[in-house]
Design a protein around this motif. Structure first.
Motif, PDB file in Angstrom:
ATOM      1  N   TYR A   3       1.101  -0.778  -0.368  1.00 14.40           N
ATOM      2  CA  TYR A   3      -0.333  -0.060   0.101  1.00 14.40           C
ATOM      3  C   TYR A   3       0.985   1.111   0.229  1.00 14.40           C
ATOM      4  O   TYR A   3       1.957   1.491   0.678  1.00 14.40           O
ATOM      5  CB  TYR A   3      -0.901   0.110   1.394  1.00 14.40           C
ATOM      6  CG  TYR A   3      -2.208  -1.231   1.399  1.00 14.40           C
ATOM      7  CD1 TYR A   3      -3.135  -0.854   0.574  1.00 14.40           C
ATOM      8  CD2 TYR A   3      -1.177  -2.646   1.681  1.00 14.40           C
ATOM      9  CE1 TYR A   3      -4.056  -2.115   1.202  1.00 14.40           C
ATOM     10  CE2 TYR A   3      -2.069  -3.762   2.331  1.00 14.40           C
ATOM     11  CZ  TYR A   3      -3.313  -3.416   2.181  1.00 14.40           C
ATOM     12  OH  TYR A   3      -3.985  -5.196   1.606  1.00 14.40           O
ATOM     13  N   LYS A   4       0.670   2.164  -1.191  1.00 15.36           N
ATOM     14  CA  LYS A   4       1.249   3.521  -1.092  1.00 15.36           C
ATOM     15  C   LYS A   4       0.235   4.708  -0.352  1.00 15.36           C
ATOM     16  O   LYS A   4      -0.639   4.329  -1.270  1.00 15.36           O
ATOM     17  CB  LYS A   4       1.927   3.758  -2.270  1.00 15.36           C
ATOM     18  CG  LYS A   4       2.949   4.804  -2.421  1.00 15.36           C
ATOM     19  CD  LYS A   4       4.421   4.578  -1.936  1.00 15.36           C
ATOM     20  CE  LYS A   4       4.994   5.497  -1.840  1.00 15.36           C
ATOM     21  NZ  LYS A   4       5.259   5.805  -0.764  1.00 15.36           N
ATOM     22  N   LEU A   5       0.121   5.144   0.459  1.00 13.54           N
ATOM     23  CA  LEU A   5      -0.921   6.366   0.617  1.00 13.54           C
ATOM     24  C   LEU A   5      -0.264   7.795   0.497  1.00 13.54           C
ATOM     25  O   LEU A   5       1.126   8.258   1.994  1.00 13.54           O
ATOM     26  CB  LEU A   5      -1.588   5.444   2.012  1.00 13.54           C
ATOM     27  CG  LEU A   5      -1.608   4.182   2.089  1.00 13.54           C
ATOM     28  CD1 LEU A   5      -2.168   4.347   4.273  1.00 13.54           C
ATOM     29  CD2 LEU A   5      -2.831   4.738   1.349  1.00 13.54           C
ATOM     30  N   GLN A   6      -0.065   8.135   0.281  1.00 11.01           N
ATOM     31  CA  GLN A   6       0.376   9.327  -0.235  1.00 11.01           C
ATOM     32  C   GLN A   6      -1.017  10.709  -0.569  1.00 11.01           C
ATOM     33  O   GLN A   6      -2.103  11.129  -0.756  1.00 11.01           O
ATOM     34  CB  GLN A   6       0.333   9.995  -1.789  1.00 11.01           C
ATOM     35  CG  GLN A   6       2.115   9.283  -1.698  1.00 11.01           C
ATOM     36  CD  GLN A   6       1.653   9.033  -3.280  1.00 11.01           C
ATOM     37  OE1 GLN A   6       1.013   9.379  -4.183  1.00 11.01           O
ATOM     38  NE2 GLN A   6       3.289   8.421  -3.674  1.00 11.01           N
ATOM     39  N   SER A   7      -0.430  11.832   1.197  1.00  8.58           N
ATOM     40  CA  SER A   7      -1.174  12.613   1.676  1.00  8.58           C
ATOM     41  C   SER A   7      -0.176  14.150   2.353  1.00  8.58           C
ATOM     42  O   SER A   7       0.273  14.373   2.830  1.00  8.58           O
ATOM     43  CB  SER A   7      -2.021  12.515   3.347  1.00  8.58           C
ATOM     44  OG  SER A   7      -2.657  13.039   2.871  1.00  8.58           O
ATOM     45  N   LEU A   8       0.305  15.417   1.081  1.00  8.38           N
ATOM     46  CA  LEU A   8       1.229  15.598   1.098  1.00  8.38           C
ATOM     47  C   LEU A   8       0.462  17.034   1.094  1.00  8.38           C
ATOM     48  O   LEU A   8      -0.571  16.833   0.589  1.00  8.38           O
ATOM     49  CB  LEU A   8       2.592  15.534  -0.138  1.00  8.38           C
ATOM     50  CG  LEU A   8       3.081  14.691   0.433  1.00  8.38           C
ATOM     51  CD1 LEU A   8       3.723  13.698  -0.847  1.00  8.38           C
ATOM     52  CD2 LEU A   8       3.939  14.338   1.598  1.00  8.38           C
ATOM     53  N   ASN A   9       0.949  17.974   1.556  1.00 10.40           N
ATOM     54  CA  ASN A   9       0.670  19.418   1.219  1.00 10.40           C
ATOM     55  C   ASN A   9       0.917  20.086  -0.043  1.00 10.40           C
ATOM     56  O   ASN A   9       1.252  19.182  -0.856  1.00 10.40           O
ATOM     57  CB  ASN A   9       1.290  20.564   2.243  1.00 10.40           C
ATOM     58  CG  ASN A   9       3.093  20.716   1.857  1.00 10.40           C
ATOM     59  OD1 ASN A   9       3.130  20.952   1.012  1.00 10.40           O
ATOM     60  ND2 ASN A   9       3.673  20.570   2.796  1.00 10.40           N
ATOM     61  N   ASN A  10      -0.314  20.980   0.119  1.00  8.08           N
ATOM     62  CA  ASN A  10       0.145  21.637  -2.116  1.00  8.08           C
ATOM     63  C   ASN A  10       1.765  22.255  -2.490  1.00  8.08           C
ATOM     64  O   ASN A  10       1.146  23.298  -3.711  1.00  8.08           O
ATOM     65  CB  ASN A  10      -0.889  22.550  -1.753  1.00  8.08           C
ATOM     66  CG  ASN A  10      -2.319  21.832  -1.819  1.00  8.08           C
ATOM     67  OD1 ASN A  10      -2.559  20.666  -2.113  1.00  8.08           O
ATOM     68  ND2 ASN A  10      -2.793  22.394  -0.759  1.00  8.08           N
ATOM     69  N   ASN A  11       2.495  22.607  -1.825  1.00 10.49           N
ATOM     70  CA  ASN A  11       3.091  22.957  -1.913  1.00 10.49           C
ATOM     71  C   ASN A  11       4.830  21.566  -2.000  1.00 10.49           C
ATOM     72  O   ASN A  11       5.783  22.430  -1.741  1.00 10.49           O
ATOM     73  CB  ASN A  11       3.758  23.849  -0.410  1.00 10.49           C
ATOM     74  CG  ASN A  11       2.877  24.740  -0.990  1.00 10.49           C
ATOM     75  OD1 ASN A  11       2.406  25.688  -1.791  1.00 10.49           O
ATOM     76  ND2 ASN A  11       2.369  25.129   0.442  1.00 10.49           N
ATOM     77  N   SER A  12       3.830  20.580  -1.820  1.00  8.76           N
ATOM     78  CA  SER A  12       5.409  19.777  -2.504  1.00  8.76           C
ATOM     79  C   SER A  12       5.647  18.787  -3.448  1.00  8.76           C
ATOM     80  O   SER A  12       4.282  18.523  -3.815  1.00  8.76           O
ATOM     81  CB  SER A  12       5.328  18.655  -0.767  1.00  8.76           C
ATOM     82  OG  SER A  12       3.423  18.257  -0.811  1.00  8.76           O
ATOM     83  N   THR A  13       6.383  18.538  -3.611  1.00  6.85           N
ATOM     84  CA  THR A  13       6.822  18.288  -4.911  1.00  6.85           C
ATOM     85  C   THR A  13       7.481  16.254  -4.479  1.00  6.85           C
ATOM     86  O   THR A  13       8.068  16.823  -3.662  1.00  6.85           O
ATOM     87  CB  THR A  13       7.234  18.810  -5.876  1.00  6.85           C
ATOM     88  OG1 THR A  13       7.319  19.539  -5.697  1.00  6.85           O
ATOM     89  CG2 THR A  13       7.623  18.014  -7.628  1.00  6.85           C
ATOM     90  N   LEU A  14       6.480  15.596  -4.829  1.00  3.07           N
ATOM     91  CA  LEU A  14       6.941  14.257  -5.023  1.00  3.07           C
ATOM     92  C   LEU A  14       7.580  13.196  -6.093  1.00  3.07           C
ATOM     93  O   LEU A  14       6.739  13.597  -7.195  1.00  3.07           O
ATOM     94  CB  LEU A  14       5.989  13.331  -4.165  1.00  3.07           C
ATOM     95  CG  LEU A  14       6.251  11.735  -3.273  1.00  3.07           C
ATOM     96  CD1 LEU A  14       7.500  11.701  -2.995  1.00  3.07           C
ATOM     97  CD2 LEU A  14       5.182  11.108  -2.780  1.00  3.07           C
ATOM     98  N   VAL A  15       8.393  12.938  -6.437  1.00  2.00           N
ATOM     99  CA  VAL A  15       9.104  12.006  -7.595  1.00  2.00           C
ATOM    100  C   VAL A  15       8.748  10.033  -6.513  1.00  2.00           C
ATOM    101  O   VAL A  15      10.088  10.407  -6.226  1.00  2.00           O
ATOM    102  CB  VAL A  15      10.127  12.365  -7.741  1.00  2.00           C
ATOM    103  CG1 VAL A  15      10.850  11.373  -9.439  1.00  2.00           C
ATOM    104  CG2 VAL A  15       9.898  13.634  -8.668  1.00  2.00           C
ATOM    105  N   SER A  16       7.935   9.254  -6.996  1.00  4.64           N
ATOM    106  CA  SER A  16       8.218   8.205  -5.839  1.00  4.64           C
ATOM    107  C   SER A  16       8.206   7.727  -7.070  1.00  4.64           C
ATOM    108  O   SER A  16       7.647   7.303  -8.354  1.00  4.64           O
ATOM    109  CB  SER A  16       6.728   8.508  -5.107  1.00  4.64           C
ATOM    110  OG  SER A  16       7.185   7.240  -4.837  1.00  4.64           O
ATOM    111  N   THR A  17       9.543   6.640  -6.742  1.00  6.25           N
ATOM    112  CA  THR A  17       9.730   5.199  -7.805  1.00  6.25           C
ATOM    113  C   THR A  17      10.213   4.587  -6.882  1.00  6.25           C
ATOM    114  O   THR A  17      10.387   4.029  -5.687  1.00  6.25           O
ATOM    115  CB  THR A  17      11.205   5.716  -8.503  1.00  6.25           C
ATOM    116  OG1 THR A  17      10.898   6.861  -9.092  1.00  6.25           O
ATOM    117  CG2 THR A  17      11.549   4.451  -9.418  1.00  6.25           C
ATOM    118  N   VAL A  18       8.929   3.219  -7.755  1.00  2.00           N
ATOM    119  CA  VAL A  18       8.865   1.894  -6.454  1.00  2.00           C
ATOM    120  C   VAL A  18       9.385   0.487  -7.418  1.00  2.00           C
ATOM    121  O   VAL A  18       8.531   0.844  -8.524  1.00  2.00           O
ATOM    122  CB  VAL A  18       7.342   1.169  -5.975  1.00  2.00           C
ATOM    123  CG1 VAL A  18       7.405   0.900  -5.328  1.00  2.00           C
ATOM    124  CG2 VAL A  18       7.454   2.481  -5.371  1.00  2.00           C
TER     125      VAL A  18
END
Lengths: 251, 469
Positions: free
Chosen positions: B237-252
């Motif tokens: 499970y990958k759950l993402q709940s970040l603020n609106n100013n965040s950038t996330l590059v996630s590689t699985v």
């Protein structure tokens, strides 16, 4: 008077379909609306229920003494108008249980009643399921998803039983039904007939009217009710066919 | 230690940093890992940071995110009170929690847990020191440094992250929850590297959360390598709940052995710009990967799912079911690429991406793509984007259900196809609730992460309770 339609003109995309419909329905009555395909039967049902794609260009619809056309779809339903769909919609992911519970409680809220408790709701549901002879676990399934034609129509009658409308409009509920399903649907309607509600049954064939005996039969042709009578009118239509009406109109 | 000034994210910055701090970065590397690191830096220098001129980044413009100024700490700073950071978990969700703060593993006492049944979990940096051979065997083997700039950058600068090892034939007694929290007074650039190994015939449920607790801008580049060995099973499970100013590059990146099975659930609830690279490589026959995703975006949020499934061996099955609901000015990109190589006879691959746009200003670009070099395969793909079904709306409203409630019912039903597949009951309940709240516009990042709302009766269980394991 429950419903009064006066000189109703309505259409879609600028094309007029209803061209001056007049109809009066009182409590305790069953009206049948018959007519050839494409004469506006389903449009009439849709306009009463409030389907937004149709534009009413003239006339009025008074329901329980108020202007029906000014009400939103859901408010008409909460005031007791039920439409049995010709083609019930499949809604994956919404269980009939959740759907009906939401509907029943929104209607109760509108009437100033407390929501039904889970237990009471289930009890009512079981009772109404019996009424429409639903034995399967239909109610845990998603609304109409994967239902056969007969199951979909039975589900419409079940919903009608749950919501106890004052005015039920059944739009070609008999289309595509085998004789057993037709009888079950008709039995459901007959059990729900009461002095304080009314039905408008839209049908192409006389067959359904052998099971649901109407007080009045109307013939809709080219957007107008051109003939009204008792239940014997349906038999006459069956015998002479719609060409009889066409010829009469052309004459 | 190695703290840099506040600067935008540029290639030059990383080249300079690498030159200056290479020894610090590779201090605990084995020879093989040091080579991997240097090579990754070469790849990154060659590839440069992605830009919209590249096909796979054509619709996701990082310019604004990269041009913000961030601090990049090449060393862990002391955590004053981890209890303040990691509040509590989902009620009644009994998991072994591993915490990460700003990309660094955080523990109260031991950085690396070694359990009686051979399970190892904790800091990757610690694992590299303690079990260099074990880490070396898997590290860098499924992530693609040569082809992906952010992965190369991550490998070049990898310091800490989480290591989870489930030995052969061991079933993890409870789900492992990896909580990655971003919380700082400053704008942070951060990277973390995770390595998960599920041994032969072993089983693991892994809940991986990316959260932010404040509104500070951040840029995260997170790479997670996951090996599911022969006959192993992973519920991910990958759950993402970040603020609106965040950038996330996630590689699985997943590597699956023979008869391995993977169920992966990606749920993006919030974030400024989210890029999810999902990579699946089949290494053995008869393996199965079911990838599911749900994204609910609004405002100017941007989400990009880039999925690549590599069928290199025969008789493997992959399914992709990704669904999104986009409101206001939100934008979603879905690129699903399934490659069926010449040897991969008997492949069964299905792709589906469905989207609902609630406004005229929301946008979706969906491109499912099958590339097939073998005739003996079953493949299908489909993509739909539309509004809420007007017939369904009319049907619900005709039964007395108000317009807003009807919309909610339909949106929830749409999302439920993904949420209902969550196998951990408490997590499913919580996510049902969160999806409802999200759809009603009630779910926003506030003082603390929405996934771990504070309830006094559920104190932080940050340390693994050995008695329960």
């Amino acid at each position: 008077m429950l419903l009064q339609i006066k000189d109703l003109h309505a259409g879609i995309n600028g094309k007029e379909i209803l061209r001056g419909v007049n109809l009066e329905v009182n409590k305790g009555e069953v009206h049948a609306i018959m007519g050839p395909n494409g004469t506006g039967k389903s449009t009439l049902a849709s306009v009463i229920a409030g389907r937004e794609v149709f534009d009413v260009t003239r006339g009025e619809v008074v329901y329980k003494g108020t202007d029906l056309l000014g009400l939103a779809v859901e408010d008409r339903a909460r005031e007791g108008i039920f439409l049995g769909f010709q083609y019930p919609v499949e809604i994956p992911g919404v269980s009939i249980n959740n759907f009906m519970r939401t509907a029943v409680n929104e209607i109760r809220k509108h009437k100033g009643l407390d929501p039904l408790s889970g237990g009471d709701f289930l009890r009512v549901m079981e009772e109404r399921k019996r009424l429409v002879e639903i034995t399967s676990n239909l109610t845990n399934r998603s609304v109409n998803e994967g239902f056969s034609g007969g199951e979909k129509k039975k589900n419409e009658i079940f919903q009608m039983a749950m919501l106890e409308p004052e005015l039920a409009i059944l739009d070609e509920t008999d289309s595509g039904l085998d004789i057993d399903a037709l009888r079950i649907v008709a039995n459901g309607v007959n059990k729900l007939r009461r002095p304080d509600n009314a039905f408008v049954v839209i049908t192409h064939y006389q067959r359904l009217l052998e099971y649901i005996v109407p007080d009045f039969v109307h013939v809709l042709f080219q957007g107008r009710i051109v003939k009204s009578g008792g239940k014997e009118l349906a038999l006459e239509l069956e015998e002479k066919g719609y060409d009889w009406i066409k010829k009469e109109q052309e004459a | 230690m190695g703290t840099e000034t506040k600067e935008p994210v540029t290639l030059e910055r990383f080249i300079r940093l690498y030159g200056k701090h290479r020894n610090l970065l590779s201090g605990d590397d084995t020879a093989q890992m040091a080579t991997l690191r240097d090579r990754a830096m070469d790849h990154f220098a060659e590839l440069g940071l992605p830009h919209t001129g590249l096909e796979s980044w054509r619709l996701t413009d990082l310019t604004e995110s990269l041009s913000r100024e961030y601090i990049y700490h090449l060393g862990q700073r002391t955590v004053e009170d981890i209890h303040k950071v990691f509040r509590c978990t989902i009620p009644h969700l009994d998991t072994a929690v591993i915490g990460q703060l700003n990309g660094w593993h955080v523990s109260k006492d031991v950085p690396l847990m070694e359990l009686g049944n051979g399970i190892i979990m904790g800091s990757l940096s610690e694992a590299r020191k303690k079990y260099p051979q074990l880490v070396e065997k898997y590290y860098g083997t499924v992530a693609d440094d040569a082809g992906e700039a952010f992965t190369a950058l991550n490998t070049a600068f990898a310091q800490d992250g989480v290591f989870i090892y489930i030995p052969d034939n061991v079933r993890s007694p409870k789900p492992v929850q990896l909580i990655n929290v971003i919380h700082d007074e400053e704008n942070l650039f951060l990277q973390s590297r995770n390595l998960v190994v599920v041994g032969n015939g072993a089983r693991l449920s892994l809940v991986h959360c990316d959260d932010s607790y404040n509104h500070q801008p951040s840029f995260s580049n997170i790479v997670t390598e996951v090996h599911v060995s022969d006959h192993g099973a992973l519920d991910h499970y990958k759950l993402q709940s970040l603020n609106n100013n965040s950038t996330l590059v996630s590689t699985v990146a997943f590597g699956l052995g023979e008869e391995a099975s993977l169920e992966s659930h990606f749920i993006s609830l919030n974030g400024g710009l989210l890029r999810n690279n999902i990579r699946v490589a089949f290494h053995g026959r008869n393996a199965r990967a079911d990838l599911m995703g749900l994204y609910l975006m609004d405002r100017k949020q941007h989400v990009d799912y880039n999925v690549f499934v590599d069928h290199a061996v025969p008789h493997c099955t992959s399914t992709e079911t990704f669904k999104g609901i986009l409101d206001e000015h939100a934008r979603a990109v879905f690129n699903g690429h399934v490659l069926v190589r010449q040897d991969a006879a008997g492949t069964d691959a299905r792709q589906s991406n469905r989207n609902i746009l609630l406004t005229d200003t929301a946008r979706v670009n969906s491109k499912p793509f099958l590339e097939i070099y073998n005739d003996d395969v079953k493949c299908s793909h489909g993509s739909t984007t539309g509004q809420l079904d007007q017939e369904s709306m009319f049907y619900l409203r005709q039964r007395g259900i108000g317009e807003e409630t009807a919309r909610m019912l339909l949106m929830f039903a749409f999302a439920d196809e993904i949420v209902s597949k969550i196998a951990i009951p408490q997590l499913r309940l919580r996510l049902e609730d969160m999806v409802k709240k999200r759809l009603q516009g009630e779910l926003q990042i506030c003082e603390q992460c929405v996934l771990h709302c504070s309830t006094p009766e559920h104190p932080v269980e940050f340390r693994i309770d050995m008695g329960k394991v």
